[in-house]
Write a protein that holds these residues in place. Structure first.
Motif, PDB file in Angstrom:
ATOM      1  N   PRO A   1      55.682  38.463  32.359  1.00 45.42           N
ATOM      2  CA  PRO A   1      54.899  37.309  32.797  1.00 45.42           C
ATOM      3  C   PRO A   1      54.037  37.683  34.009  1.00 45.42           C
ATOM      4  O   PRO A   1      54.499  38.361  34.929  1.00 45.42           O
ATOM      5  CB  PRO A   1      55.963  36.276  33.173  1.00 45.42           C
ATOM      6  N   LEU A   2      52.791  37.249  33.984  1.00 48.15           N
ATOM      7  CA  LEU A   2      51.859  37.501  35.075  1.00 48.15           C
ATOM      8  C   LEU A   2      51.911  36.342  36.062  1.00 48.15           C
ATOM      9  O   LEU A   2      51.789  35.180  35.673  1.00 48.15           O
ATOM     10  CB  LEU A   2      50.442  37.643  34.529  1.00 48.15           C
ATOM     11  N   VAL A   3      52.094  36.667  37.332  1.00 41.40           N
ATOM     12  CA  VAL A   3      52.111  35.674  38.401  1.00 41.40           C
ATOM     13  C   VAL A   3      51.019  36.037  39.395  1.00 41.40           C
ATOM     14  O   VAL A   3      51.016  37.144  39.948  1.00 41.40           O
ATOM     15  CB  VAL A   3      53.479  35.635  39.123  1.00 41.40           C
ATOM     16  N   VAL A   4      50.091  35.133  39.619  1.00 42.88           N
ATOM     17  CA  VAL A   4      48.976  35.381  40.535  1.00 42.88           C
ATOM     18  C   VAL A   4      49.097  34.428  41.719  1.00 42.88           C
ATOM     19  O   VAL A   4      49.143  33.201  41.538  1.00 42.88           O
ATOM     20  CB  VAL A   4      47.616  35.211  39.834  1.00 42.88           C
ATOM     21  N   PHE A   5      49.138  35.001  42.924  1.00 40.59           N
ATOM     22  CA  PHE A   5      49.347  34.233  44.155  1.00 40.59           C
ATOM     23  C   PHE A   5      48.040  34.098  44.939  1.00 40.59           C
ATOM     24  O   PHE A   5      47.357  35.090  45.214  1.00 40.59           O
ATOM     25  CB  PHE A   5      50.388  34.922  45.027  1.00 40.59           C
ATOM     26  N   CYS A   6      47.717  32.862  45.328  1.00 43.87           N
ATOM     27  CA  CYS A   6      46.498  32.557  46.095  1.00 43.87           C
ATOM     28  C   CYS A   6      46.878  32.154  47.518  1.00 43.87           C
ATOM     29  O   CYS A   6      47.613  31.179  47.715  1.00 43.87           O
ATOM     30  CB  CYS A   6      45.732  31.408  45.442  1.00 43.87           C
ATOM     31  N   HIS A   7      46.384  32.891  48.501  1.00 41.98           N
ATOM     32  CA  HIS A   7      46.682  32.570  49.903  1.00 41.98           C
ATOM     33  C   HIS A   7      45.896  31.348  50.368  1.00 41.98           C
ATOM     34  O   HIS A   7      44.988  30.870  49.683  1.00 41.98           O
ATOM     35  CB  HIS A   7      46.387  33.777  50.801  1.00 41.98           C
ATOM     36  N   GLY A   8      46.230  30.885  51.542  1.00 41.31           N
ATOM     37  CA  GLY A   8      45.616  29.679  52.069  1.00 41.31           C
ATOM     38  C   GLY A   8      44.519  29.938  53.096  1.00 41.31           C
ATOM     39  O   GLY A   8      44.059  31.068  53.293  1.00 41.31           O
ATOM     40  N   TYR A   9      44.113  28.864  53.747  1.00 37.68           N
ATOM     41  CA  TYR A   9      43.061  28.891  54.764  1.00 37.68           C
ATOM     42  C   TYR A   9      43.488  29.775  55.936  1.00 37.68           C
ATOM     43  O   TYR A   9      44.616  29.683  56.415  1.00 37.68           O
ATOM     44  CB  TYR A   9      42.819  27.458  55.234  1.00 37.68           C
ATOM     45  N   LYS A  10      42.578  30.613  56.389  1.00 37.30           N
ATOM     46  CA  LYS A  10      42.862  31.593  57.437  1.00 37.30           C
ATOM     47  C   LYS A  10      44.048  32.483  57.046  1.00 37.30           C
ATOM     48  O   LYS A  10      44.808  32.938  57.895  1.00 37.30           O
ATOM     49  CB  LYS A  10      43.110  30.908  58.796  1.00 37.30           C
ATOM     50  N   GLY A  11      44.165  32.712  55.737  1.00 37.43           N
ATOM     51  CA  GLY A  11      45.251  33.544  55.231  1.00 37.43           C
ATOM     52  C   GLY A  11      44.731  34.831  54.630  1.00 37.43           C
ATOM     53  O   GLY A  11      43.524  35.043  54.502  1.00 37.43           O
ATOM     54  N   PHE A  12      45.668  35.696  54.232  1.00 39.41           N
ATOM     55  CA  PHE A  12      45.320  36.954  53.566  1.00 39.41           C
ATOM     56  C   PHE A  12      46.562  37.461  52.849  1.00 39.41           C
ATOM     57  O   PHE A  12      47.696  37.052  53.152  1.00 39.41           O
ATOM     58  CB  PHE A  12      44.773  37.988  54.548  1.00 39.41           C
ATOM     59  N   LYS A  13      46.359  38.340  51.898  1.00 44.38           N
ATOM     60  CA  LYS A  13      47.428  38.758  50.991  1.00 44.38           C
ATOM     61  C   LYS A  13      48.567  39.479  51.693  1.00 44.38           C
ATOM     62  O   LYS A  13      49.696  39.504  51.174  1.00 44.38           O
ATOM     63  CB  LYS A  13      46.868  39.644  49.873  1.00 44.38           C
TER      64      LYS A  13
END
Length: 284
Positions: A30-42
């Motif tokens: 299963p592919l899981v893609v994570f999106c960071h938030g405002y003023k965020g980074f991976k």
């Protein structure tokens, strides 16, 4: 297996820097893609430890920097490119997510054999949660949706960045990053783009359209994004699941940098709950 700082080049657009965490066994996961938030980074705080947890659960976990988050291909941590940050907007972030998904599930991706393209989950934190909701509402490739401390409304946040009249006249407004002490610029185009695409950026409308399994996780004492926003998301999709985390802040008690080898207890609960949700078979 960990692949760090891979680069997705795009014609006439800024590149996207991304990471992949997975067990290299030739088995489609299963592919899981994570999106960071405002003023965020991976690479913020404990996100790498989070990625490792998903990998250990035999999931193919991808995290990435939005192209205009302020990082660069050479330095993806923090915000060396404030000019790019100033030109970011919700539309660009949605486009970034779409382009990355297209690439991950294409033959151009050398890691494709490790991915099950028919089992895709989006996870979004904070503003990234809003972006994930919008994407999941109209992309049939997405089979499950998870939000961590997600916002429920872009409209109020966009308008409250500063006095609109002064923002329009000056062309830019600044928000202090208390950790880095940088004045983070927002060009007026941010507001203009939102108003142009306001209908498409309506999180409430998007949530009401969602038919796939949706998990909402939020800190009950979150002082940055109120737990009431999680309750609103849950109300808009009565088939969603809501988990409230006790004694937790907006980042589930993580911080940057994170030098501990273990996750904070609140974030450990978030991760384990998310993995369980992904691995639970969808009800027919």
């Amino acid at each position: 297996m960990i692949h760090k700082n891979l680069i997705l080049h795009r014609k006439h657009q800024k590149p996207i820097v991304w990471d992949a965490f997975f067990n290299k066994n030739g088995e489609q996961k299963p592919l899981v893609v994570f999106c960071h938030g405002y003023k965020g980074f991976k690479d913020w705080g404990p996100w790498n430890l989070v990625a490792e947890q998903f990998s250990k659960a035999n999931l193919f976990f991808v995290k990435f920097n939005f192209s205009h988050n302020g990082g660069t291909a050479e330095n993806p941590i923090d915000f060396p490119d404030l000019e790019a940050f100033a030109e970011n907007n919700y539309s660009k972030e949605l486009n970034d997510l779409g382009d990355l998904l297209n690439f991950l599930m294409s033959e151009k991706n050398e890691l494709l054999k490790e991915i099950n393209p028919n089992n895709v989950t989006l996870i979004g934190h904070s503003r990234g949660g809003g972006i994930s909701i919008l994407k999941a509402s109209n992309d049939t490739r997405i089979k499950k949706l998870i939000t961590w401390a997600s916002v429920s409304n872009f409209s109020d946040r966009t308008a409250t960045i500063g006095n609109l009249k002064a923002w329009r006249e000056e062309g830019v407004k600044y928000v202090l990053n208390s950790r880095t002490q940088q004045q983070m610029p927002h060009n007026y185009q941010f507001y203009e783009d939102f108003k142009t695409h306001e209908k498409q950026l309506n999180i409430e409308a998007a949530t009401k359209k969602i038919k796939i399994p949706q998990l909402i996780i939020h800190g009950i004492d979150d002082s940055s994004v109120s737990f009431k926003e999680a309750e609103a998301l849950h109300k808009w999709n009565i088939n969603s699941q809501l988990i409230g985390i006790e004694n937790s802040n907006h980042v589930f008690n993580g911080q940057h940098p994170w030098n501990n080898l273990a996750l904070p207890a609140a974030l450990e609960t978030v991760v384990s709950s998310s993995i369980s949700f992904i691995k639970t078979p969808k009800k027919s």
